[in-house]
Design a protein around this motif. Structure first.
Motif: not given
Length: 345
Positions: A193-198
């Motif tokens: 999920m962090i990767a999506v934002g990044q």
């Protein structure tokens, strides 16, 4: 002398018969459920989650799960509900269930590192709509994921509730892909999920949900991502001005129970608990459907501007996050197959 002896013997015999009769009466009374009969132990099921009291999750738990369990178990089971992170954040609740200090917790993607198939559900722009998501979770794929959850974590999965489609709230408008640059957003501490934002271009700060309001208020972050219902229930609209209806991730939540506690229930109690949670989860989904439009209208009345991305902006977000699928396929041999099954459902 003989008469006296006979009298004494007669009295003794009468007393023995009277005592024997009393003993017989007491024994029968116990067998028939008198006050001296053993009482059935009442077990308490503590249920913890991070949602606010008036969120659909807790409405369903109180109106359905608690009510049905306590009624249908004939008083042998009691339910206590701890909302709003009262028993800790998601990681703490998960650990507590596994350790046996908590009976039931509602958790989301926090178990991805241990249960690779759960990470399928947090892939961006995977589900078309609520019907699509519900069909997948009720079907073969939902069963596959449930089996891996139980095998890899040792908990009992009671069902899938609904967290919903996530949107970005912010203190500035997000109207085009370039607006994500410099946007500081709180997201859950889940790598994918962090990767999506990044990948969208944002600066991601993971933190527990209980800390979000103060982080927004103090401008530690500019925004957060969650479904509309969570945005409303936590009053984040007081410290936000805009919402981007990105619907970038759909998440269910996993309703887990300590396996030892589950195994300690009678078959009748297990059926009562499972049936009640199945009905509670179904009610959650219905409440989400019924209230989404109302939640959006409420947020508008509180001054939030809702931005619905046009097709070009939506496609730009989808393109920006395609690399997450490539990484998912590299890590998981089942990845491409399960994604294709979901997309074709």
């Amino acid at each position: 002398m003989k008469k006296l002896t006979a009298g004494v013997l007669g009295l003794a015999l009468s007393s023995s018969m009277l005592l024997a009769g009393c003993a017989s009466s007491t024994s029968e009374g116990s067998a028939e459920g008198s006050d001296s009969a053993p009482k059935v132990e009442t077990k308490t099921i503590k249920v913890a989650n991070w949602y606010a009291d008036d969120h659909g999750v807790n409405i369903a738990l109180n109106e359905k799960f608690k009510t049905l369990v306590e009624k249908n178990s004939n008083g042998t089971l009691k339910v206590d509900i701890y909302s709003n992170s009262k028993l800790g954040g998601e990681e703490q609740m998960y650990d507590s269930v596994r350790a046996g200090t908590l009976e039931v917790a509602i958790i989301s993607a926090i178990i991805e590192p241990e249960v690779p198939k759960v990470s399928t559900l947090s892939l961006p722009f995977l589900f078309r709509d609520l019907d699509h998501a519900q069909t997948v979770l009720k079907g073969e794929i939902g069963q596959e994921i449930a089996a891996q959850i139980e095998e890899n974590t040792g908990v009992k999965l009671l069902g899938y509730g609904i967290n919903g489609f996530r949107v970005f709230s912010s203190n500035k408008p997000l109207e085009k892909i370039e607006d994500f640059k410099g946007y500081r957003v709180r997201m859950p501490n889940v790598p994918q999920m962090i990767a999506v934002g990044q990948e969208l271009g944002a600066t991601v700060t993971p933190m527990p949900i209980s800390e979000v309001f103060s982080a927004l208020e103090q401008h530690v972050v500019d925004g957060q991502d969650n479904p509309y219902a969570t945005l409303r229930a936590n009053a984040w609209y007081e410290v936000q001005s805009h919402v981007l209806e990105s619907n970038h991730i759909f998440l269910p939540h996993n309703i887990i129970m300590n396996k030892k506690f589950w195994d300690g229930l009678t078959p009748e109690q297990q059926k009562v608990v499972q049936d009640a949670m199945t009905e509670s989860a179904a009610y959650e989904w219905q409440l989400y459907r019924d209230n989404e439009a109302k939640d959006k209208e409420f947020l508008k009345e509180k001054g939030l501007e809702i931005i619905v991305p046009d097709e070009n902006f939506k496609n730009q977000m989808i393109d920006a996050t395609k690399g997450i699928y490539d990484e998912f396929y590299k890590k998981n041999s089942f990845g491409e197959e399960i994604v294709n099954k979901i997309r074709n459902s």
